[in-house]
Design a protein around this motif. Structure first.
Motif, PDB file in Angstrom:
ATOM      1  N   LEU A 114     -10.045  -4.046   1.042  1.00  0.00           N
ATOM      2  CA  LEU A 114     -10.799  -3.761   2.269  1.00  0.00           C
ATOM      3  C   LEU A 114     -10.358  -2.442   2.894  1.00  0.00           C
ATOM      4  O   LEU A 114     -11.169  -1.688   3.433  1.00  0.00           O
ATOM      5  CB  LEU A 114     -10.618  -4.899   3.282  1.00  0.00           C
ATOM      6  N   PHE A 115      -9.065  -2.148   2.819  1.00  0.00           N
ATOM      7  CA  PHE A 115      -8.536  -0.911   3.393  1.00  0.00           C
ATOM      8  C   PHE A 115      -8.942   0.301   2.546  1.00  0.00           C
ATOM      9  O   PHE A 115      -9.363   1.320   3.077  1.00  0.00           O
ATOM     10  CB  PHE A 115      -7.010  -0.980   3.502  1.00  0.00           C
ATOM     11  N   ALA A 116      -8.851   0.171   1.233  1.00  0.00           N
ATOM     12  CA  ALA A 116      -9.147   1.288   0.337  1.00  0.00           C
ATOM     13  C   ALA A 116     -10.637   1.591   0.260  1.00  0.00           C
ATOM     14  O   ALA A 116     -11.033   2.724   0.058  1.00  0.00           O
ATOM     15  CB  ALA A 116      -8.604   0.998  -1.055  1.00  0.00           C
ATOM     16  N   ASN A 117     -11.472   0.572   0.421  1.00  0.00           N
ATOM     17  CA  ASN A 117     -12.916   0.740   0.311  1.00  0.00           C
ATOM     18  C   ASN A 117     -13.580   0.141   1.539  1.00  0.00           C
ATOM     19  O   ASN A 117     -14.066  -0.986   1.503  1.00  0.00           O
ATOM     20  CB  ASN A 117     -13.431   0.062  -0.963  1.00  0.00           C
ATOM     21  N   LEU A 143       0.811  -1.221   0.000  1.00  0.00           N
ATOM     22  CA  LEU A 143       0.000   0.000   0.000  1.00  0.00           C
ATOM     23  C   LEU A 143       0.845   1.272   0.000  1.00  0.00           C
ATOM     24  O   LEU A 143       0.305   2.369  -0.034  1.00  0.00           O
ATOM     25  CB  LEU A 143      -0.926   0.009   1.228  1.00  0.00           C
ATOM     26  N   ARG A 144       2.163   1.114   0.086  1.00  0.00           N
ATOM     27  CA  ARG A 144       3.107   2.238   0.152  1.00  0.00           C
ATOM     28  C   ARG A 144       2.826   3.141   1.350  1.00  0.00           C
ATOM     29  O   ARG A 144       2.767   4.357   1.249  1.00  0.00           O
ATOM     30  CB  ARG A 144       3.104   3.023  -1.163  1.00  0.00           C
ATOM     31  N   ILE A 145       2.645   2.502   2.506  1.00  0.00           N
ATOM     32  CA  ILE A 145       2.422   3.204   3.769  1.00  0.00           C
ATOM     33  C   ILE A 145       3.693   3.070   4.596  1.00  0.00           C
ATOM     34  O   ILE A 145       4.145   1.955   4.861  1.00  0.00           O
ATOM     35  CB  ILE A 145       1.217   2.625   4.527  1.00  0.00           C
ATOM     36  N   ALA A 146       4.259   4.198   5.024  1.00  0.00           N
ATOM     37  CA  ALA A 146       5.534   4.175   5.742  1.00  0.00           C
ATOM     38  C   ALA A 146       5.382   4.290   7.255  1.00  0.00           C
ATOM     39  O   ALA A 146       6.233   3.822   8.006  1.00  0.00           O
ATOM     40  CB  ALA A 146       6.442   5.295   5.230  1.00  0.00           C
ATOM     41  N   ASP A 147       4.316   4.908   7.725  1.00  0.00           N
ATOM     42  CA  ASP A 147       4.188   5.116   9.178  1.00  0.00           C
ATOM     43  C   ASP A 147       3.323   4.036   9.825  1.00  0.00           C
ATOM     44  O   ASP A 147       2.815   3.141   9.157  1.00  0.00           O
ATOM     45  CB  ASP A 147       3.648   6.513   9.489  1.00  0.00           C
ATOM     46  N   ASP A 148       3.159   4.135  11.141  1.00  0.00           N
ATOM     47  CA  ASP A 148       2.429   3.127  11.909  1.00  0.00           C
ATOM     48  C   ASP A 148       1.005   3.544  12.261  1.00  0.00           C
ATOM     49  O   ASP A 148       0.343   2.870  13.042  1.00  0.00           O
ATOM     50  CB  ASP A 148       3.192   2.818  13.205  1.00  0.00           C
ATOM     51  N   ALA A 149       0.518   4.623  11.687  1.00  0.00           N
ATOM     52  CA  ALA A 149      -0.776   5.181  12.071  1.00  0.00           C
ATOM     53  C   ALA A 149      -1.940   4.226  11.798  1.00  0.00           C
ATOM     54  O   ALA A 149      -2.933   4.224  12.526  1.00  0.00           O
ATOM     55  CB  ALA A 149      -1.013   6.503  11.345  1.00  0.00           C
ATOM     56  N   PHE A 150      -1.835   3.400  10.772  1.00  0.00           N
ATOM     57  CA  PHE A 150      -2.949   2.527  10.385  1.00  0.00           C
ATOM     58  C   PHE A 150      -2.725   1.065  10.749  1.00  0.00           C
ATOM     59  O   PHE A 150      -3.467   0.197  10.296  1.00  0.00           O
ATOM     60  CB  PHE A 150      -3.178   2.627   8.869  1.00  0.00           C
ATOM     61  N   ASP A 151      -1.716   0.768  11.541  1.00  0.00           N
ATOM     62  CA  ASP A 151      -1.346  -0.622  11.809  1.00  0.00           C
ATOM     63  C   ASP A 151      -2.490  -1.476  12.347  1.00  0.00           C
ATOM     64  O   ASP A 151      -2.688  -2.606  11.904  1.00  0.00           O
ATOM     65  CB  ASP A 151      -0.160  -0.691  12.768  1.00  0.00           C
ATOM     66  N   THR A 152      -3.250  -0.962  13.283  1.00  0.00           N
ATOM     67  CA  THR A 152      -4.358  -1.731  13.868  1.00  0.00           C
ATOM     68  C   THR A 152      -5.399  -2.068  12.807  1.00  0.00           C
ATOM     69  O   THR A 152      -5.845  -3.219  12.691  1.00  0.00           O
ATOM     70  CB  THR A 152      -5.005  -0.960  15.027  1.00  0.00           C
ATOM     71  N   ASP A 153      -5.764  -1.082  12.002  1.00  0.00           N
ATOM     72  CA  ASP A 153      -6.750  -1.301  10.947  1.00  0.00           C
ATOM     73  C   ASP A 153      -6.200  -2.238   9.871  1.00  0.00           C
ATOM     74  O   ASP A 153      -6.904  -3.134   9.405  1.00  0.00           O
ATOM     75  CB  ASP A 153      -7.148   0.041  10.326  1.00  0.00           C
ATOM     76  N   LEU A 154      -4.935  -2.063   9.500  1.00  0.00           N
ATOM     77  CA  LEU A 154      -4.327  -2.920   8.486  1.00  0.00           C
ATOM     78  C   LEU A 154      -4.239  -4.367   8.961  1.00  0.00           C
ATOM     79  O   LEU A 154      -4.457  -5.296   8.175  1.00  0.00           O
ATOM     80  CB  LEU A 154      -2.940  -2.407   8.115  1.00  0.00           C
ATOM     81  N   LEU A 155      -3.932  -4.566  10.237  1.00  0.00           N
ATOM     82  CA  LEU A 155      -3.853  -5.921  10.779  1.00  0.00           C
ATOM     83  C   LEU A 155      -5.224  -6.601  10.740  1.00  0.00           C
ATOM     84  O   LEU A 155      -5.334  -7.779  10.398  1.00  0.00           O
ATOM     85  CB  LEU A 155      -3.302  -5.889  12.203  1.00  0.00           C
ATOM     86  N   LEU A 156      -6.277  -5.857  11.057  1.00  0.00           N
ATOM     87  CA  LEU A 156      -7.641  -6.385  10.963  1.00  0.00           C
ATOM     88  C   LEU A 156      -7.953  -6.795   9.521  1.00  0.00           C
ATOM     89  O   LEU A 156      -8.478  -7.888   9.275  1.00  0.00           O
ATOM     90  CB  LEU A 156      -8.650  -5.339  11.440  1.00  0.00           C
ATOM     91  N   LYS A 157      -7.612  -5.945   8.569  1.00  0.00           N
ATOM     92  CA  LYS A 157      -7.860  -6.254   7.157  1.00  0.00           C
ATOM     93  C   LYS A 157      -7.042  -7.461   6.709  1.00  0.00           C
ATOM     94  O   LYS A 157      -7.512  -8.301   5.939  1.00  0.00           O
ATOM     95  CB  LYS A 157      -7.499  -5.066   6.255  1.00  0.00           C
ATOM     96  N   LEU A 158      -5.810  -7.580   7.207  1.00  0.00           N
ATOM     97  CA  LEU A 158      -4.943  -8.694   6.848  1.00  0.00           C
ATOM     98  C   LEU A 158      -5.490 -10.011   7.395  1.00  0.00           C
ATOM     99  O   LEU A 158      -5.526 -11.024   6.688  1.00  0.00           O
ATOM    100  CB  LEU A 158      -3.530  -8.432   7.363  1.00  0.00           C
ATOM    101  N   HIS A 159      -5.950 -10.009   8.649  1.00  0.00           N
ATOM    102  CA  HIS A 159      -6.575 -11.214   9.224  1.00  0.00           C
ATOM    103  C   HIS A 159      -7.815 -11.605   8.433  1.00  0.00           C
ATOM    104  O   HIS A 159      -8.031 -12.783   8.122  1.00  0.00           O
ATOM    105  CB  HIS A 159      -6.960 -10.987  10.689  1.00  0.00           C
ATOM    106  N   THR A 160      -8.633 -10.618   8.113  1.00  0.00           N
ATOM    107  CA  THR A 160      -9.861 -10.870   7.359  1.00  0.00           C
ATOM    108  C   THR A 160      -9.548 -11.452   5.984  1.00  0.00           C
ATOM    109  O   THR A 160     -10.168 -12.436   5.558  1.00  0.00           O
ATOM    110  CB  THR A 160     -10.674  -9.567   7.214  1.00  0.00           C
ATOM    111  N   ALA A 161      -8.586 -10.867   5.293  1.00  0.00           N
ATOM    112  CA  ALA A 161      -8.218 -11.341   3.955  1.00  0.00           C
ATOM    113  C   ALA A 161      -7.638 -12.754   4.009  1.00  0.00           C
ATOM    114  O   ALA A 161      -7.914 -13.583   3.131  1.00  0.00           O
ATOM    115  CB  ALA A 161      -7.218 -10.378   3.324  1.00  0.00           C
ATOM    116  N   THR A 162      -6.848 -13.042   5.029  1.00  0.00           N
ATOM    117  CA  THR A 162      -6.256 -14.379   5.153  1.00  0.00           C
ATOM    118  C   THR A 162      -7.334 -15.414   5.432  1.00  0.00           C
ATOM    119  O   THR A 162      -7.347 -16.494   4.833  1.00  0.00           O
ATOM    120  CB  THR A 162      -5.182 -14.393   6.250  1.00  0.00           C
ATOM    121  N   GLN A 163      -8.257 -15.113   6.338  1.00  0.00           N
ATOM    122  CA  GLN A 163      -9.328 -16.056   6.624  1.00  0.00           C
ATOM    123  C   GLN A 163     -10.264 -16.212   5.426  1.00  0.00           C
ATOM    124  O   GLN A 163     -10.794 -17.295   5.174  1.00  0.00           O
ATOM    125  CB  GLN A 163     -10.072 -15.646   7.888  1.00  0.00           C
ATOM    126  N   TRP A 164     -10.443 -15.154   4.653  1.00  0.00           N
ATOM    127  CA  TRP A 164     -11.219 -15.248   3.414  1.00  0.00           C
ATOM    128  C   TRP A 164     -10.516 -16.205   2.447  1.00  0.00           C
ATOM    129  O   TRP A 164     -11.160 -17.071   1.839  1.00  0.00           O
ATOM    130  CB  TRP A 164     -11.369 -13.859   2.787  1.00  0.00           C
TER     131      TRP A 164
END
Length: 165
Positions: A135-138, A24-45
């Motif tokens: 999931l993150f973008a939309n 996603l070309r994200i360098a900071d940690d501001a979205f880590d919690t949300d990104l981790l949720l999306k990553l878990h969701t995508a993996t389980q999908w």
């Protein structure tokens, strides 16, 4: 009474948070919690799409009414079983799963670890990244009418009982 638990081992996720942030070309940690949720969701999908376990999970099974049963089968794919950590009765591992033999015990307990035993195929990792990014973008719920690129990437890896990864 039967109690089953399953929790993800964060360190053994098939696609890491850093890979999603790079995608996603994200360098900071501001979205880590949300990104981790999306990553878990995508993996389980992806797991649901192909019928295989991709994450590593610590699992436990407790049956407080085991005394009346001759054997108890915990269904799982033998190839995904990484270890049996603790068990308080005799057991056997077969193609059907873990078979426990209570032998009169009132309570049977087993802890085990399951996960992907092979290196993750690139199309599966790409599908997880695409789905998590989507999931993150939309974040709004939408209806899809066509197969997405991530679904097409996973199609060859579906477990129909004939294919191996």
């Amino acid at each position: 009474m039967i109690k089953k638990t399953r929790e993800i081992v964060e360190a053994d996720m098939p696609v890491k948070l850093e890979a999603l942030k790079s995608h996603l070309r994200i360098a900071d940690d501001a979205f880590d919690t949300d990104l981790l949720l999306k990553l878990h969701t995508a993996t389980q999908w992806a797991e649901a799409q192909i019928g295989r376990t991709l994450n590593t999970y610590n699992c436990s099974y407790t049956n407080l009414d085991a005394k009346a049963e001759e054997s108890i089968t915990i269904p799982l794919d033998k190839r995904e079983l990484q270890s049996i950590d603790e068990v308080n009765c005799k057991y056997d591992v077969t193609d059907e799963g873990i078979i426990l033999y209570p032998e009169g015990a009132a309570n049977v307990e087993v802890s085990y670890t399951i996960g992907c035993a092979i290196e993750l195929a690139y199309p599966i990792a790409a599908a997880i990244l695409l789905r998590a990014a989507s999931l993150f973008a939309n974040p709004n719920d939408s209806v899809q009418y066509k197969l997405t690129a991530s679904e097409n990437l996973l199609r060859p890896y579906r477990n129909y009982g004939l294919q191996k990864l």
